[in-house]
Motif scaffolding. Structure first.
Motif, PDB file in Angstrom:
ATOM      1  N   LYS A  76       0.852  -1.181   0.000  1.00 54.63           N
ATOM      2  CA  LYS A  76       0.000   0.000   0.000  1.00 54.63           C
ATOM      3  C   LYS A  76       0.902   1.250   0.000  1.00 54.63           C
ATOM      4  O   LYS A  76       1.979   1.241   0.589  1.00 54.63           O
ATOM      5  N   ASN A 208     -11.715   5.291  -7.243  1.00 59.14           N
ATOM      6  CA  ASN A 208     -11.126   5.182  -5.906  1.00 59.14           C
ATOM      7  C   ASN A 208     -11.421   6.395  -5.029  1.00 59.14           C
ATOM      8  O   ASN A 208     -11.679   6.251  -3.830  1.00 59.14           O
ATOM      9  N   ASN A 212     -14.189   4.586  -2.513  1.00 55.14           N
ATOM     10  CA  ASN A 212     -13.431   4.082  -1.365  1.00 55.14           C
ATOM     11  C   ASN A 212     -13.785   4.786  -0.055  1.00 55.14           C
ATOM     12  O   ASN A 212     -14.145   4.116   0.925  1.00 55.14           O
ATOM     13  N   PRO A 213     -13.720   6.123   0.012  1.00 55.13           N
ATOM     14  CA  PRO A 213     -14.087   6.747   1.291  1.00 55.13           C
ATOM     15  C   PRO A 213     -15.564   6.604   1.635  1.00 55.13           C
ATOM     16  O   PRO A 213     -15.913   6.369   2.804  1.00 55.13           O
ATOM     17  N   ALA A 216     -16.328   3.235   3.149  1.00 54.63           N
ATOM     18  CA  ALA A 216     -15.894   3.115   4.541  1.00 54.63           C
ATOM     19  C   ALA A 216     -16.818   3.885   5.478  1.00 54.63           C
ATOM     20  O   ALA A 216     -17.178   3.398   6.555  1.00 54.63           O
ATOM     21  N   THR A 274     -10.616  -0.030   0.901  1.00 48.79           N
ATOM     22  CA  THR A 274     -10.670   0.842   2.076  1.00 48.79           C
ATOM     23  C   THR A 274     -11.644   0.300   3.115  1.00 48.79           C
ATOM     24  O   THR A 274     -11.358   0.290   4.317  1.00 48.79           O
ATOM     25  N   ASP A 277     -10.048  -2.706   4.705  1.00 45.17           N
ATOM     26  CA  ASP A 277      -9.034  -2.306   5.691  1.00 45.17           C
ATOM     27  C   ASP A 277      -9.697  -1.842   6.987  1.00 45.17           C
ATOM     28  O   ASP A 277      -9.233  -2.157   8.086  1.00 45.17           O
ATOM     29  N   LEU A 284      -6.209   3.352   6.900  1.00 45.77           N
ATOM     30  CA  LEU A 284      -6.889   3.550   5.621  1.00 45.77           C
ATOM     31  C   LEU A 284      -5.980   4.289   4.642  1.00 45.77           C
ATOM     32  O   LEU A 284      -5.374   5.299   4.983  1.00 45.77           O
ATOM     33  N   GLU A 285      -5.919   3.785   3.417  1.00 48.65           N
ATOM     34  CA  GLU A 285      -5.073   4.375   2.380  1.00 48.65           C
ATOM     35  C   GLU A 285      -5.848   5.513   1.692  1.00 48.65           C
ATOM     36  O   GLU A 285      -6.373   5.356   0.584  1.00 48.65           O
ATOM     37  N   LEU A 286      -5.929   6.657   2.370  1.00 49.11           N
ATOM     38  CA  LEU A 286      -6.723   7.768   1.856  1.00 49.11           C
ATOM     39  C   LEU A 286      -5.893   8.959   1.370  1.00 49.11           C
ATOM     40  O   LEU A 286      -6.371   9.752   0.568  1.00 49.11           O
ATOM     41  N   ASN A 318     -10.218   7.952   9.738  1.00 51.63           N
ATOM     42  CA  ASN A 318      -8.901   7.321   9.711  1.00 51.63           C
ATOM     43  C   ASN A 318      -8.133   7.593  10.996  1.00 51.63           C
ATOM     44  O   ASN A 318      -7.477   6.706  11.551  1.00 51.63           O
TER      45      ASN A 318
END
Length: 326
Positions: A76, A208, A212-213, A216, A274, A277, A284-286, A318
């Motif tokens: 990541k 993404n 993604n956000p 989550a 996300t 995770d 979180l890869e934000l 996050n």
């Protein structure tokens, strides 16, 4: 060709297995039960294109491998700054680093003509830590269009897609890109060398940055987000603002928002990485997905109110998640 896969998870192990099948000398850097399974049974790939098993070398110590021609990063992006101990033993003068990441890469302005040449994005390269670990001149960009998952230690389920677009930050068609592309294609994957990979980056990012956000925050699948009228409108607004930022930087991805939404809806009841995770209690890869585009909006003077609002609440999520892990 000698290749090390750092972060031999679902995507990394799939790429490593494909390259090994093509005759490359492949070393998988992994850990835990996954590493034990790789050593004992090899990589088993379950795919609609045909199952196969290969036995590349696997280790937890990159010093056992030594310098290689290519490092394929399956980590990541939020792990890049701390990846030096894994990557540095693998490097010689000409080693290329193929970075298979989502979002805006740390090398984005490297070799890019214009007034932002060489600009460093704090959100993706804080204090220059990533560039110090992974010098941009080593980077080959990679946009992944394949979907895979670890079904069990040592077992990769290939769900769909075989395309891994690659390209040089300076838009040249280099020998190192052509050689890597040829090896990937020999292993059964699609690997076009793009003269401007940044357009691919923005196309992938459209999904993404929005799904993604929201997934989550709402604990929702991609199909659920698309079916809900208000979240579909929200995604549309986020995509529109993202395209405006891209245009200010000279990128014009050739895809409509409706087509991107339709593609996401076809994926069905899929949990984004996300959301996965979050459910697993991981960071979180934000930053590379959302914070980076807000930073680019500031750089270009682009108005992105929807992105800013979602970034605020996703960043808070996050932070609270990260605190609970300590």
């Amino acid at each position: 060709m000698k290749v090390a896969v750092v972060g031999a998870g679902a995507i990394g192990a799939f790429v490593g297995a494909s390259l090994h099948r093509a005759g490359a000398e492949v070393h998988l850097i992994a850990r835990g039960p996954h590493l034990s399974a790789l050593r004992e049974h090899g990589v088993r790939v379950l795919s609609p294109r045909g199952d196969f098993t290969v036995h590349p070398r696997a280790t937890s110590d990159p010093a056992d491998v030594g310098p290689v021609d290519y490092v394929f990063l399956g980590l990541k992006a939020n792990s890049y700054a701390a990846s030096g101990p894994l990557v540095h033993p693998l490097l010689h003068e000409r080693t290329a680093v193929v970075a298979a990441q989502n979002g805006i890469p740390w090398w984005y302005f490297h070799g890019l003509p214009g007034r932002h040449t060489g600009h460093r994005l704090e959100s993706v390269d804080p204090g220059g830590a990533v560039s110090a670990t992974l010098p941009p001149e080593r980077a080959i960009g990679c946009v992944v269009y394949a979907a895979t998952e670890i079904e069990a230690p040592g077992v990769v389920r290939h769900l769909e897609g075989t395309r891994f677009s690659i390209g040089e930050p300076d838009r040249t068609v280099s020998r190192r890109c052509l050689e890597f592309s040829e090896a990937m294609r020999a292993g059964g994957l699609k690997c076009p060398v793009e003269t401007d990979l940044r357009d691919d980056i923005w196309i992938k990012l459209l999904g993404n940055i929005s799904f993604n956000p929201i997934s989550a925050l709402a604990r929702a699948t991609m199909a659920e987000i698309c079916r809900h009228p208000d979240t579909r409108t929200l995604v549309t607004a986020m995509m529109r603002e993202t395209l405006e930022v891209a245009a200010c930087l000279g990128s014009t991805p050739r895809i409509s928002i409706e087509r991107r939404l339709a593609g996401a809806e076809r994926v069905g009841e899929h949990k984004t990485s996300t959301l996965q995770d979050l459910e697993r209690g991981r960071p979180l890869e934000l930053d590379v997905l959302l914070a980076a585009v807000v930073e680019l909006a500031d750089l270009t003077g682009t108005d992105v109110p929807t992105l800013r609002a979602i970034h605020a609440v996703a960043d808070l999520l996050n932070r609270t998640t990260s605190r609970s892990l300590k």
